[in-house]
Design a protein around this motif. Structure first.
Motif, mmCIF file in Angstrom:
data_model
loop_
_atom_site.group_PDB
_atom_site.id
_atom_site.type_symbol
_atom_site.label_atom_id
_atom_site.label_comp_id
_atom_site.label_asym_id
_atom_site.label_seq_id
_atom_site.Cartn_x
_atom_site.Cartn_y
_atom_site.Cartn_z
ATOM 1 N N ASP A 37 34.509 5.059 56.539
ATOM 2 C CA ASP A 37 33.297 4.596 55.867
ATOM 3 C C ASP A 37 33.543 3.976 54.496
ATOM 4 O O ASP A 37 32.603 3.607 53.793
ATOM 5 C CB ASP A 37 32.266 5.723 55.755
ATOM 6 C CG ASP A 37 32.813 6.970 55.084
ATOM 7 O OD1 ASP A 37 33.896 6.897 54.467
ATOM 8 O OD2 ASP A 37 32.170 8.029 55.181
ATOM 9 N N PHE A 69 31.649 -1.265 57.886
ATOM 10 C CA PHE A 69 30.204 -1.051 57.999
ATOM 11 C C PHE A 69 29.705 -1.750 59.258
ATOM 12 O O PHE A 69 29.950 -2.941 59.454
ATOM 13 C CB PHE A 69 29.455 -1.588 56.784
ATOM 14 C CG PHE A 69 27.979 -1.285 56.844
ATOM 15 C CD1 PHE A 69 27.498 -0.047 56.463
ATOM 16 C CD2 PHE A 69 27.090 -2.236 57.317
ATOM 17 C CE1 PHE A 69 26.141 0.246 56.554
ATOM 18 C CE2 PHE A 69 25.736 -1.955 57.405
ATOM 19 C CZ PHE A 69 25.262 -0.716 57.023
ATOM 20 N N ASN A 122 30.073 2.240 51.633
ATOM 21 C CA ASN A 122 29.645 3.604 51.932
ATOM 22 C C ASN A 122 28.130 3.770 51.797
ATOM 23 O O ASN A 122 27.640 4.504 50.946
ATOM 24 C CB ASN A 122 30.380 4.587 51.010
ATOM 25 C CG ASN A 122 30.331 6.009 51.504
ATOM 26 O OD1 ASN A 122 29.612 6.828 50.981
ATOM 27 N ND2 ASN A 122 31.100 6.297 52.529
ATOM 28 N N ARG A 145 26.696 7.392 52.128
ATOM 29 C CA ARG A 145 26.955 7.668 53.550
ATOM 30 C C ARG A 145 27.660 9.002 53.720
ATOM 31 O O ARG A 145 27.330 9.773 54.624
ATOM 32 C CB ARG A 145 27.797 6.532 54.161
ATOM 33 C CG ARG A 145 28.168 6.758 55.633
ATOM 34 C CD ARG A 145 26.921 6.781 56.503
ATOM 35 N NE ARG A 145 27.205 7.152 57.873
ATOM 36 C CZ ARG A 145 27.247 8.387 58.337
ATOM 37 N NH1 ARG A 145 27.091 9.404 57.511
ATOM 38 N NH2 ARG A 145 27.482 8.635 59.607
ATOM 39 N N CYS A 146 28.623 9.289 52.875
ATOM 40 C CA CYS A 146 29.342 10.562 52.944
ATOM 41 C C CYS A 146 28.425 11.761 52.704
ATOM 42 O O CYS A 146 28.733 12.872 53.127
ATOM 43 C CB CYS A 146 30.443 10.612 51.891
ATOM 44 S SG CYS A 146 31.866 9.582 52.207
ATOM 45 N N SER A 154 33.008 9.624 57.240
ATOM 46 C CA SER A 154 32.022 9.644 58.322
ATOM 47 C C SER A 154 32.594 9.039 59.597
ATOM 48 O O SER A 154 33.300 8.031 59.556
ATOM 49 C CB SER A 154 30.786 8.839 57.908
ATOM 50 O OG SER A 154 30.326 9.250 56.643
ATOM 51 N N ILE A 168 32.421 6.800 62.550
ATOM 52 C CA ILE A 168 31.652 5.571 62.777
ATOM 53 C C ILE A 168 31.569 5.290 64.270
ATOM 54 O O ILE A 168 32.604 5.139 64.932
ATOM 55 C CB ILE A 168 32.287 4.388 62.035
ATOM 56 C CG1 ILE A 168 32.187 4.622 60.517
ATOM 57 C CG2 ILE A 168 31.609 3.076 62.421
ATOM 58 C CD1 ILE A 168 32.760 3.503 59.681
#
Length: 224
Positions: free
Chosen positions: A41, A45, A88, A126-127, A220, A222
């Motif tokens: 991440d 994207f 992120n 995102r994390c 993360s 994906i």
């Protein structure tokens, strides 16, 4: 298919195989801190099922690995915050959640698709978020406070999460949603807020799955 860290344990990779979940491993981004250069991440994207934006320095690797997708060469990342986390961010319904340092190709693509920006101060947004289909979970109070009147979001307790070279990892960096399954890198049942996570997943008919190993922030997961 998942994109997972190249530092993922053999136990986790075997677990994914047993679950019939295909995956590819990341390549380290040379511009990032070596401790987190493997995190998906921070270099990738996913705009939609066909279009993926990838940091320039790792673009050739993913161009081969993801040859069936339309890969867009994105801007370079850099070691120091906030230029290490421009990828992120997270999309949820018709919003994208991030601070003001979104990678330019991502920001343009999302605005063209009429996504609205929900601002949070946390650069590693995102994390910091566990994504479900209809709700979000976070242990970051700043994110929770910024979003609680705009989306369905649940505040979790902070708990110990392993992150290579750091004192503490992010809960969103331990998991990813794959269809109707929330996949964790390790034993989430020991987390202080597991009951809240499970209740939220049960409400949305999402199954929680994980190997019986330590819960680790590997960036993360994906799903593409």
């Amino acid at each position: 298919m998942l994109i997972i860290s190249n530092k993922a344990s053999l136990e986790f990779k075997n677990f994914l195989t047993d679950q019939n979940i295909d995956f590819i491993e990341t390549i380290d981004n040379p511009n990032l801190d070596k401790r987190i250069a493997d995190h998906p991440d921070l270099s990738i994207f996913v705009i939609d099922s066909d279009n993926i934006i990838v940091a320039e320095e790792v673009y050739p690797y993913y161009k081969v690995k993801l040859s069936s997708k339309n890969l867009i060469k994105g801007s370079s990342v850099f070691r120091k915050y906030p230029k290490d986390c421009i990828y992120n961010l997270f999309t949820f319904k018709d919003f994208y959640i991030n601070n003001d340092f979104t990678e330019k190709n991502i920001e343009r693509s999302l605005k063209e698709r009429n996504y609205k920006h929900l601002f949070v101060k946390q650069g590693y947004s995102r994390c910091s978020i566990i994504p479900l289909r209809e709700s979000l979970l976070t242990s970051d109070y700043g994110i929770y406070k910024a979003l609680k009147d705009k989306v369905d979001i649940i505040l979790l307790e902070n708990d110990k999460i392993e992150l290579d070279g750091f004192d503490q990892g992010f809960v969103g960096g331990t998991c990813g949603l794959v269809d109707d399954k929330l996949v964790f890198t390790g034993d989430i049942s020991r987390h202080k807020s597991f009951d809240r996570i499970k209740k939220a997943c049960d409400r949305e008919n999402i199954e929680i799955i994980y190997p019986e190993t330590s819960l680790t922030d590997l960036g993360s997961l994906i799903c593409i």
